[in-house]
Scaffold this motif. Structure first.
Motif, PDB file in Angstrom:
ATOM      1  N   ARG A  84       0.791  -1.059   0.098  1.00 39.13           N
ATOM      2  CA  ARG A  84      -0.039  -0.013  -0.032  1.00 39.13           C
ATOM      3  C   ARG A  84       0.707   1.283   0.193  1.00 39.13           C
ATOM      4  NH1 ARG A  84      -5.144  -1.825   1.471  1.00 39.13           N
ATOM      5  NH2 ARG A  84      -5.059  -3.954   2.847  1.00 39.13           N
ATOM      6  N   THR A  85       0.276   2.241  -0.261  1.00 37.50           N
ATOM      7  CA  THR A  85       1.160   3.760   0.041  1.00 37.50           C
ATOM      8  C   THR A  85       0.167   4.601   0.714  1.00 37.50           C
ATOM      9  OG1 THR A  85       0.272   4.313  -2.211  1.00 37.50           O
ATOM     10  CG2 THR A  85       2.511   3.388  -2.092  1.00 37.50           C
ATOM     11  N   THR A  86       0.865   5.317   1.576  1.00 37.32           N
ATOM     12  CA  THR A  86       0.146   6.324   2.269  1.00 37.32           C
ATOM     13  C   THR A  86       0.977   7.627   2.040  1.00 37.32           C
ATOM     14  OG1 THR A  86      -0.160   4.684   3.820  1.00 37.32           O
ATOM     15  CG2 THR A  86      -1.004   6.870   4.289  1.00 37.32           C
ATOM     16  N   GLY A  87       0.622   8.607   1.507  1.00 34.46           N
ATOM     17  CA  GLY A  87       1.227  10.087   1.376  1.00 34.46           C
ATOM     18  C   GLY A  87       2.810   9.734   0.781  1.00 34.46           C
ATOM     19  N   GLU A  88       3.704   9.796   1.269  1.00 35.20           N
ATOM     20  CA  GLU A  88       5.061   9.856   0.587  1.00 35.20           C
ATOM     21  C   GLU A  88       5.541   8.314   1.007  1.00 35.20           C
ATOM     22  OE1 GLU A  88       6.330  11.680  -1.836  1.00 35.20           O
ATOM     23  OE2 GLU A  88       4.348  12.453  -1.758  1.00 35.20           O
ATOM     24  N   CYS A  89       4.836   7.526   1.740  1.00 40.11           N
ATOM     25  CA  CYS A  89       5.434   6.299   2.101  1.00 40.11           C
ATOM     26  C   CYS A  89       4.720   4.980   1.464  1.00 40.11           C
ATOM     27  CB  CYS A  89       5.082   6.131   3.550  1.00 40.11           C
ATOM     28  SG  CYS A  89       6.346   7.015   4.599  1.00 40.11           S
ATOM     29  N   LEU A  90       5.525   3.961   1.334  1.00 38.18           N
ATOM     30  CA  LEU A  90       5.173   2.750   0.964  1.00 38.18           C
ATOM     31  C   LEU A  90       5.181   1.730   2.137  1.00 38.18           C
ATOM     32  CD1 LEU A  90       6.236   0.821  -2.162  1.00 38.18           C
ATOM     33  CD2 LEU A  90       6.929  -0.252   0.286  1.00 38.18           C
ATOM     34  N   GLU A  91       3.907   0.958   2.386  1.00 39.01           N
ATOM     35  CA  GLU A  91       3.825   0.054   3.351  1.00 39.01           C
ATOM     36  C   GLU A  91       3.767  -1.100   2.772  1.00 39.01           C
ATOM     37  OE1 GLU A  91       2.317   2.475   7.360  1.00 39.01           O
ATOM     38  OE2 GLU A  91       0.826   2.295   5.516  1.00 39.01           O
ATOM     39  N   ILE A  92       4.214  -2.203   3.492  1.00 37.84           N
ATOM     40  CA  ILE A  92       4.262  -3.769   3.255  1.00 37.84           C
ATOM     41  C   ILE A  92       3.269  -4.438   4.327  1.00 37.84           C
ATOM     42  CG2 ILE A  92       5.161  -5.843   2.487  1.00 37.84           C
ATOM     43  CD1 ILE A  92       7.311  -4.307   1.260  1.00 37.84           C
ATOM     44  N   PHE A  93       2.161  -5.038   4.130  1.00 39.09           N
ATOM     45  CA  PHE A  93       1.312  -5.586   5.100  1.00 39.09           C
ATOM     46  C   PHE A  93       1.453  -7.058   4.834  1.00 39.09           C
ATOM     47  CE2 PHE A  93      -1.177  -2.210   7.381  1.00 39.09           C
ATOM     48  CZ  PHE A  93      -0.669  -1.283   6.533  1.00 39.09           C
ATOM     49  N   VAL A  94       1.661  -7.705   5.925  1.00 32.95           N
ATOM     50  CA  VAL A  94       1.300  -9.507   5.809  1.00 32.95           C
ATOM     51  C   VAL A  94       0.236  -9.456   6.938  1.00 32.95           C
ATOM     52  CG1 VAL A  94       2.493 -11.435   6.198  1.00 32.95           C
ATOM     53  CG2 VAL A  94       3.839  -9.659   5.074  1.00 32.95           C
ATOM     54  N   ASP A  95      -0.767 -10.363   6.494  1.00 37.58           N
ATOM     55  CA  ASP A  95      -1.840 -10.737   7.514  1.00 37.58           C
ATOM     56  C   ASP A  95      -2.427  -9.481   8.258  1.00 37.58           C
ATOM     57  OD1 ASP A  95      -1.570 -13.413   6.880  1.00 37.58           O
ATOM     58  OD2 ASP A  95      -0.070 -13.675   8.417  1.00 37.58           O
ATOM     59  N   GLY A  96      -2.699  -8.498   7.370  1.00 38.70           N
ATOM     60  CA  GLY A  96      -3.299  -6.970   7.877  1.00 38.70           C
ATOM     61  C   GLY A  96      -2.318  -6.170   8.710  1.00 38.70           C
ATOM     62  N   LEU A  97      -1.250  -6.788   8.818  1.00 36.11           N
ATOM     63  CA  LEU A  97      -0.110  -6.141   9.855  1.00 36.11           C
ATOM     64  C   LEU A  97       0.980  -5.420   9.056  1.00 36.11           C
ATOM     65  CD1 LEU A  97       0.154  -8.667  12.815  1.00 36.11           C
ATOM     66  CD2 LEU A  97      -1.393  -6.550  12.704  1.00 36.11           C
ATOM     67  N   PRO A  98       1.224  -4.143   9.331  1.00 32.31           N
ATOM     68  CA  PRO A  98       2.713  -3.514   8.556  1.00 32.31           C
ATOM     69  C   PRO A  98       3.794  -3.945   9.164  1.00 32.31           C
ATOM     70  CG  PRO A  98       1.512  -2.135  10.340  1.00 32.31           C
ATOM     71  CD  PRO A  98       0.711  -3.289  10.292  1.00 32.31           C
ATOM     72  N   VAL A  99       4.555  -4.703   8.083  1.00 34.36           N
ATOM     73  CA  VAL A  99       6.084  -5.156   8.567  1.00 34.36           C
ATOM     74  C   VAL A  99       7.006  -4.252   8.078  1.00 34.36           C
ATOM     75  CG1 VAL A  99       5.111  -7.630   8.500  1.00 34.36           C
ATOM     76  CG2 VAL A  99       5.745  -6.567   6.215  1.00 34.36           C
ATOM     77  N   LEU A 100       6.802  -3.262   7.059  1.00 37.32           N
ATOM     78  CA  LEU A 100       7.925  -2.475   6.567  1.00 37.32           C
ATOM     79  C   LEU A 100       7.240  -1.322   6.011  1.00 37.32           C
ATOM     80  CD1 LEU A 100      11.062  -3.751   4.583  1.00 37.32           C
ATOM     81  CD2 LEU A 100       9.780  -1.648   3.669  1.00 37.32           C
ATOM     82  N   THR A 101       7.888  -0.088   6.308  1.00 43.14           N
ATOM     83  CA  THR A 101       7.479   1.152   5.699  1.00 43.14           C
ATOM     84  C   THR A 101       8.887   1.971   5.109  1.00 43.14           C
ATOM     85  OG1 THR A 101       6.032   1.313   7.449  1.00 43.14           O
ATOM     86  CG2 THR A 101       6.649   3.514   6.421  1.00 43.14           C
ATOM     87  N   ALA A 102       8.826   2.341   3.928  1.00 41.92           N
ATOM     88  CA  ALA A 102      10.135   2.967   3.317  1.00 41.92           C
ATOM     89  C   ALA A 102       9.549   4.283   2.767  1.00 41.92           C
ATOM     90  CB  ALA A 102      10.558   1.984   2.176  1.00 41.92           C
ATOM     91  N   GLY A 103      10.336   5.344   2.683  1.00 40.25           N
ATOM     92  CA  GLY A 103       9.912   6.789   1.960  1.00 40.25           C
ATOM     93  C   GLY A 103      10.075   6.275   0.365  1.00 40.25           C
ATOM     94  N   LEU A 104       9.022   6.798  -0.265  1.00 44.50           N
ATOM     95  CA  LEU A 104       9.164   6.599  -1.844  1.00 44.50           C
ATOM     96  C   LEU A 104      10.385   7.156  -2.576  1.00 44.50           C
ATOM     97  CD1 LEU A 104       5.395   7.214  -2.758  1.00 44.50           C
ATOM     98  CD2 LEU A 104       6.500   4.918  -2.711  1.00 44.50           C
TER      99      LEU A 104
END
Lengths: 318, 318
Positions: free
Chosen positions: B14-34
Motif C-alpha cells: 500500500r502507499t500512504t502519502g510519501e510512504c510505501l507500506e508492506i502488510f502481511v496478514d493485515g499487519l504492517p511489516v515494513l515502511t519505506a519513503g518513496l
C-alpha cells in the motif's frame, strides 16, 4: 484480438484458467477468453489481483494504467513482449534520416489529405491549392523542407477556414490563444491527446519517439505525429460548426492575462460533441470497413507499428 | 536509492502519502519513503493495491514481477520513465557496429580478467598466457575476431582447470553435458541467470538486446553479456572446489539418454553454496567498497546503463 477498457471504479480483475473475469461489488460483470485479448486498459481504481497479474503476464497480455483524468500512467508489460522489439525498431527508424523522413512525409501527406477533405466538404476553392502541395510533400528531401510545406499548407488551410467563417484579419496562432477561435482550436487539439496516447500505449509504441516531431520539453512527440490527420475531421470540423452559434453569445469566453479562455460551459459542450463524435461510425479508408471513430487512433497506431517493422506505408485513415 | 525486493507470500503493498507500506496478514511489516526507492521487485503472490500502483507510477517507480521460480514475468513502468530512453539508446548502440564492438570488447576483457584472477588463485602457470590475450581483445576489429580470442582464452582456461583437477582428456563442451563436470558447469551457469535477469529488469535495460551475444532463439542476449565476468568467480570456483569431493561419490550423477544429469542432492548443494556466496561480502573493484556479491549484478547493470548513455567504459567488477 482486442483492447479491453475497464472503466468501472472499484472493479477487480481476476483470472480463472483461460478466462479473465471482472468483478464489481463481488459480482462478475464480464468474462473474456484470454486468447481474445491484445491488451487491457485499466482506468482509475481498478484492481488487478496478484494471480491475475501473473496470469496476464504469462499469457503475454500487457495492461495499461490510466488515471481518471485520462492521463497515461504506466504500462505493465510481459518480458520479451513483441512491443519491446517494436520500440527498438522505432528508435532505429527515428535515428535513420532516410526512414525518419519517409515516415514523416506520410504523416504530413495524410494530414494534408484530411485538411483538403474538409475544405472540399465546405466547398472551398482553396482545396485544389492544398492538394497541389502533396507532390511537394512526397518530394521533400529534408525534415525542414517537409515542415516548410506543412506550414505553407497550414496557411492556405486556415485562411480558407477564416474565409468560410467571414473573419477578416484572423490568423491561426498557437498558445497562448489571443482570441476565442484560436482558444477553440487549442482546446479541441488537447482533446485529441487522450485517445491518441491510449492507442499508442495499448499498441506498445514509444509515445516520446516521434518522426515529424522532436521530443522537446517532454512532449510525447509520437502522439503528436499520430494526431496530425485527426485534427481536421475531429476538431476543425467541430470548431467551424460551433463557432457561428457561439460567436453570437458574448459570454462564451473570457480574457485573462494569460490569454483567451473558454467558458466552462463551452468547454463542456466541446467535450460532449467530441466524445459523441468518437462513438459514431465512419469508414476507415485503408480497409473500407465501418469502424467507431475512436478506434481509428488504435488502427492508425497499428499501421505505424507495421510501417516501423516492415518499412511499408501508412495510408490515410480518412 | 535502492531496489526493494518483496518476497513474503500473501503480502500487500500500500502507499500512504510519501510512504510505501508492506502488510502481511493485515499487519504492517515494513515502511519505506518513496523517495528512497529506485524500483520494486515483487516475488510471487505479492499484491499491489490499485491506489499503490497509481502512486508508484506517479512517483516514477517501476515494479518488476517475478515468479517464485525466479523467472522474470514483467515490468510495470511509468510512462516517460528514463529507462525507455535508456533502452532506445541500447538499441542504437547495438545497431552501431563501432559502439557494439567497443562494449563487446569490454565484456570479453572483464571475463578474461575474472578468469585470470581465478587461475592465479589456483597458482596455475596458464595465468600469464590468458592475460597475454587481453591486448588482442582490445585490438579486435570485428565481433568474430573478438569471439575467436574469447574462444582461445576459453581453451587455455578450461585446460588449466582440467589440469588442476587432474582430468586428462576432459573437454569443456556445452549442452547436452556428456560428463558430470560439464553438467556441473552448465547447472552453475544456469543459476547465474536469475540474479542477472532481475538486475537487468530492475535497472530497466532490455534483456534481449545484447552486444557480445545475438538474440537468437529467444535468448536474453544482454543477460548473457552481463553474466560473462560472473562465471569464473561465482560458478567455476565453486565447481572446482566441489568436484574432488563429489567425484569420490559414485551416486552423484546419472546418465540419461539426453546426457548427464546431476542428482537432486547435488543440485541442492550447488544452489545452497551459490546462494550463500551471493550473500557474502566482496570488494567491488570500480568503487573499492565492500558489497554483497548478489548486488554486483545490479551495480554492473548500472555500469552498462551509464556506458550506453554516455559512451564511457564498463570496468571489471572483480
Amino acid at each position: 484480438m482486442r483492447i479491453l477498457h475497464v472503466t468501472e471504479q472499484g472493479s477487480t480483475i481476476r483470472t480463472t484458467g483461460e478466462c479473465l473475469e471482472i468483478f464489481v461489488d463481488g459480482l462478475p460483470v464480464l468474462t473474456a477468453g484470454l486468447h481474445t485479448l491484445e491488451a487491457l486498459v485499466l482506468h482509475g481504481a481498478v484492481q488487478l489481483t496478484a494471480p491475475a497479474a501473473s496470469r496476464l503476464l504469462a499469457a503475454g497480455i500487457p495492461s495499461v494504467y490510466v488515471g481518471l483524468d485520462g492521463r497515461l500512467k504506466g504500462r505493465l508489460e510481459p518480458i520479451g513482449h513483441p512491443a519491446a522489439r517494436l520500440r527498438s525498431a522505432q528508435a532505429l527508424a527515428a535515428a535513420d534520416p532516410v526512414r525518419r523522413l519517409a515516415i514523416a512525409r506520410e504523416i504530413v501527406r495524410n494530414k494534408l489529405t484530411a485538411q483538403a477533405r474538409l475544405l472540399r466538404a465546405l466547398r472551398r476553392p482553396e482545396t485544389s491549392a492544398l492538394l497541389a502541395l502533396i507532390p511537394r510533400v512526397r518530394a521533400a528531401e529534408t525534415l525542414d523542407e517537409l515542415r516548410g510545406t506543412e506550414g505553407w499548407a497550414g496557411r492556405i488551410y486556415f485562411s480558407a477556414l477564416r474565409a468560410h467563417l467571414s473573419l477578416a484579419g484572423w490568423r491561426r496562432a498557437r498558445r497562448p490563444a489571443r482570441d476565442p477561435l484560436n482558444a477553440l482550436f487549442n482546446y479541441g487539439y488537447a482533446l485529441l491527446m487522450r485517445p491518441a496516447i491510449l492507442a499508442v500505449a495499448a499498441v506498445g509504441l514509444d509515445p516520446y519517439q516521434g518522426f515529424l516531431h522532436h521530443a522537446t520539453r517532454g512532449q510525447p512527440a509520437f502522439v503528436l505525429d499520430l494526431i496530425e490527420e485527426f485534427r481536421a475531421p475531429l476538431v476543425d470540423l467541430l470548431v467551424v460548426r460551433l463557432y457561428p452559434t457561439l460567436s453570437r453569445d458574448t459570454g462564451w469566453f473570457e480574457q485573462t492575462e494569460a490569454g483567451t479562455r473558454l467558458a466552462l460551459d463551452v468547454r463542456k459542450r466541446l467535450i460532449a460533441a467530441f466524445e459523441s463524435r468518437l462513438s459514431r461510425a465512419t469508414r476507415y479508408r485503408p480497409t473500407g470497413r465501418r469502424e467507431e471513430v475512436g478506434r481509428l487512433f488504435e488502427l492508425q497506431a497499428r499501421a505505424f507499428a507495421r510501417a516501423i517493422r516492415t518499412g511499408g506505408p501508412v495510408r490515410p485513415a480518412w
